[in-house]
Scaffold this motif. Sequence first.
Motif, PDB file in Angstrom:
ATOM      1  N   GLY A 120     -18.952 -30.680  -4.911  1.00  0.00           N
ATOM      2  CA  GLY A 120     -19.430 -29.300  -4.992  1.00  0.00           C
ATOM      3  C   GLY A 120     -18.397 -28.281  -4.532  1.00  0.00           C
ATOM      4  N   GLN A 121     -17.526 -28.668  -3.597  1.00  0.00           N
ATOM      5  CA  GLN A 121     -16.491 -27.747  -3.125  1.00  0.00           C
ATOM      6  C   GLN A 121     -15.472 -27.477  -4.230  1.00  0.00           C
ATOM      7  OE1 GLN A 121     -16.116 -26.279   0.216  1.00  0.00           O
ATOM      8  NE2 GLN A 121     -18.286 -26.705  -0.041  1.00  0.00           N
ATOM      9  N   GLU A 123     -16.089 -27.749  -7.374  1.00  0.00           N
ATOM     10  CA  GLU A 123     -16.774 -27.025  -8.450  1.00  0.00           C
ATOM     11  C   GLU A 123     -16.971 -25.563  -8.110  1.00  0.00           C
ATOM     12  OE1 GLU A 123     -20.272 -29.200  -9.531  1.00  0.00           O
ATOM     13  OE2 GLU A 123     -19.072 -30.531 -10.808  1.00  0.00           O
ATOM     14  N   ALA A 124     -17.318 -25.292  -6.842  1.00  0.00           N
ATOM     15  CA  ALA A 124     -17.543 -23.903  -6.463  1.00  0.00           C
ATOM     16  C   ALA A 124     -16.244 -23.109  -6.607  1.00  0.00           C
ATOM     17  CB  ALA A 124     -18.056 -23.823  -5.022  1.00  0.00           C
TER      18      ALA A 124
ATOM     19  N   LEU B  53     -17.240 -26.075 -16.662  1.00  0.00           N
ATOM     20  CA  LEU B  53     -17.144 -27.126 -15.659  1.00  0.00           C
ATOM     21  C   LEU B  53     -17.266 -28.464 -16.379  1.00  0.00           C
ATOM     22  CD1 LEU B  53     -19.204 -25.919 -12.555  1.00  0.00           C
ATOM     23  CD2 LEU B  53     -16.748 -25.920 -12.904  1.00  0.00           C
ATOM     24  N   PHE B  94     -25.089 -22.455  -7.523  1.00  0.00           N
ATOM     25  CA  PHE B  94     -25.466 -23.862  -7.566  1.00  0.00           C
ATOM     26  C   PHE B  94     -26.715 -24.125  -6.738  1.00  0.00           C
ATOM     27  CE2 PHE B  94     -20.890 -23.514  -8.054  1.00  0.00           C
ATOM     28  CZ  PHE B  94     -20.583 -24.409  -9.073  1.00  0.00           C
ATOM     29  N   ASN B  98     -22.970 -24.772  -2.099  1.00  0.00           N
ATOM     30  CA  ASN B  98     -21.535 -25.091  -2.106  1.00  0.00           C
ATOM     31  C   ASN B  98     -20.677 -23.980  -1.507  1.00  0.00           C
ATOM     32  OD1 ASN B  98     -22.426 -27.326  -3.432  1.00  0.00           O
ATOM     33  ND2 ASN B  98     -21.589 -26.754  -5.435  1.00  0.00           N
ATOM     34  N   PHE B 100     -18.012 -22.470   1.162  1.00  0.00           N
ATOM     35  CA  PHE B 100     -16.860 -23.072   1.816  1.00  0.00           C
ATOM     36  C   PHE B 100     -17.133 -23.056   3.323  1.00  0.00           C
ATOM     37  CE2 PHE B 100     -14.847 -20.758  -1.937  1.00  0.00           C
ATOM     38  CZ  PHE B 100     -15.016 -21.860  -2.777  1.00  0.00           C
ATOM     39  N   ARG B 160     -20.755 -14.222  -3.442  1.00  0.00           N
ATOM     40  CA  ARG B 160     -19.433 -14.764  -3.778  1.00  0.00           C
ATOM     41  C   ARG B 160     -19.198 -14.714  -5.284  1.00  0.00           C
ATOM     42  NH1 ARG B 160     -18.285 -20.954  -2.267  1.00  0.00           N
ATOM     43  NH2 ARG B 160     -19.964 -21.226  -3.788  1.00  0.00           N
TER      44      ARG B 160
END
Lengths: 226, 260
Positions: A120-121, A123-124, B53, B94, B98, B100, B160
Amino acid sequence: MGYEWDFGIVLRDFDVLLLGLVNTLKITILALLFGVPLGLGAALLRLSSNPAVRIPVGILIEFFRSTPPIVQLFWFFFALPLLTGIEIDPFRASVLTFSIQSSAFFAEVFRGGIVSIERGQWEAAKAIGMARNQTLRRIILPQAVKRMIPAFLERVIELMKTTTLVATVSYADLLYQANNIAQSTYRPLEVFTIAALMYFAILFPISMTVRRLERHLARTGETTAH
Amino acid sequence: MTEVLRIENLHKSFGANHVLKGIDLVVEKGQAVVLIGASGSGKSTLLRCVNFLETPSDGRVWLDGTLVGHQSNGAMDYRESDLIPIRSHVGMVFQHFNLFPHMTARQNVMEGPRTVLRLSKAECIERGEKYLRKVGLAEKMDAYPSHLSGGQQQRVAIARALAMEPRLMLFDEATSALDPELVGEVLQTMKDLADEGMTMLIVTHELGFAYSVSDKILFLHQGLIHEQGTPDEILVRPSQTRTREFLRGHATFRLPDAEF
Ligand SMILES: Nc1ncnc2c1ncn2[C@@H]1O[C@H](COP(=O)(O)OP(=O)(O)OP(=O)(O)O)[C@@H](O)[C@H]1O
Ligand SMILES: [Mg+2]
C-alpha cells in the motif's frame, strides 16, 4: 593450579595492542563505508523486475554469503594477483574482501527491510504520481531503514569479529598483534584476555543497543530482525 | 459537458482470470459516478486501471479527451513516463488509507506537491494547510498518522490526493475499514467534494450514500456493466434480476417502496 597472572609485562605492550585495535577498526569501518552502499545497490538490483539483472545479482550475493570469508580473503590475497598480475597488500586485500563479503549480507538486510514495507505504501506514492526511485528514497527506505537497524547492527558485530581473519594474511590487526606479543612474552593467557576485553568493550555496547532497539521496535511492530 | 474520463472496451486479466470483460464508461466533469457490485466483481480492478496502478489488458482510456498511452500495432503501449503525469492528475483514496507513517499529516499532504509537482516550499506548505483545513483537520496538521483516528487518517488521505488538484478522484471503499461511528465524517467530506463539483468515481457499499451523492450508478457483474442509470433507476427500480438480488443482499439499505 598455581598460575601466576602477570599483566604488567603485557601492559607494557598495550600501545601495540591499541594500534592493533585501531587497525581492526580501520578495516571494519572501511568495509562498512564501501559495503553498505554496495549492499544497498545489490539489494535494489536483486529486487529488479528484470530477471536478467535479478538472477545474476542474487547468485553473486548467495555466493558470498555461502563461502567461508577466509577462503574469500585468501582468494583476493593470493589468487587475484596471479590472475591480474597486480600485487595486493594485506590491507587492501582485507578491505576488498570485507567490503564485498559484508555487502552481500547488507544486501539481504536491506532487501528484508524493503520487502517488509506494505504494498500500500508503494501504491499510495505511485497514485500521487511519484516515480519508483522517488518512492524508494522518500517513502520506502526511511521506513525500511528504521526497521533494519537491529539486523544491521547485528551484522556490524559479525563483521568486526570476522575481521580477525586478516591476521592470517599478516595484517596487523588486534588479533595479529596479540599473537605476536603472546609469542614474545610467553604470556598468552594475559594477552588474549586483554584482547578479548578490547573486542568486548567495543561490541558489547553495540549489542546492548540492538537489544534495546529490538525491544522498542517489537513494541511498535517494526523489526525485521530475527 | 466535457468528458473527464472515457473508457472503451476495457479488459483486464490476471493470468487465466478474466476479471474485466469489456467495460465502457464515461464520466463527465462534475459528475459523481458510483460503482457497485459483489465482492470480486472487479470494482477495484476497474478503478486501478483508471490511474494505471494496473495495466489494462485491452481497451482504451481517455483522460480529459486525451488517449492515454501509445498505439503500436493496434495494441496499447504504456510507458511509465506517460503514466506519471496521468496519475498526478487522478487522485485515489484507498480502503486502508495508506498514509506515510513517518510523516505528519501536513508532510503527507505536501509530499505530492513537493516531489511530483516540484512547487516551492511556501506553495507546498500553503497547499498542505489549505487541503487539511478543507477536510476539517486544521488542528491535526502536525500529528503523525498513528495518533489519528481512522476517520481522521482517511480524511488526511483525501487531502493528500486533493493537494495534487486532480481532475478526477477515485475512491475505493474509502469507509469499509472504518469503525461504524467514523464512517459519517468521511462520507460527509466526500459529499462536500461532490457538492463542490469534484468529478468522482466511487466504489462503495454505502448504498444510502450512493443514492444521495451520485449522478449515475453502475452495477458491475461478471466483468461487465450489467446495469446502469440514475440512483432511482438502479437502487429503486432496477430492471435486472441480478441487480435486485445484489441489492436484496444489502440488509442495511431498504429500498423505498417501488413497483417492481
Ligand atoms: N493483483 C492481482 N493479481 C491477481 N488477481 C487479482 C489481482 N487483483 C485482483 N485480482 C482478482 O481479480 C478479481 C477482482 O478483484 P477486485 O479486487 O477488483 O474485486 P472487487 O470488486 O474490488 O472486490 P471487493 O468488493 O472484495 O473489494 C478477483 O478474483 C481477484 O482475485
Ligand atoms: Mg475492491
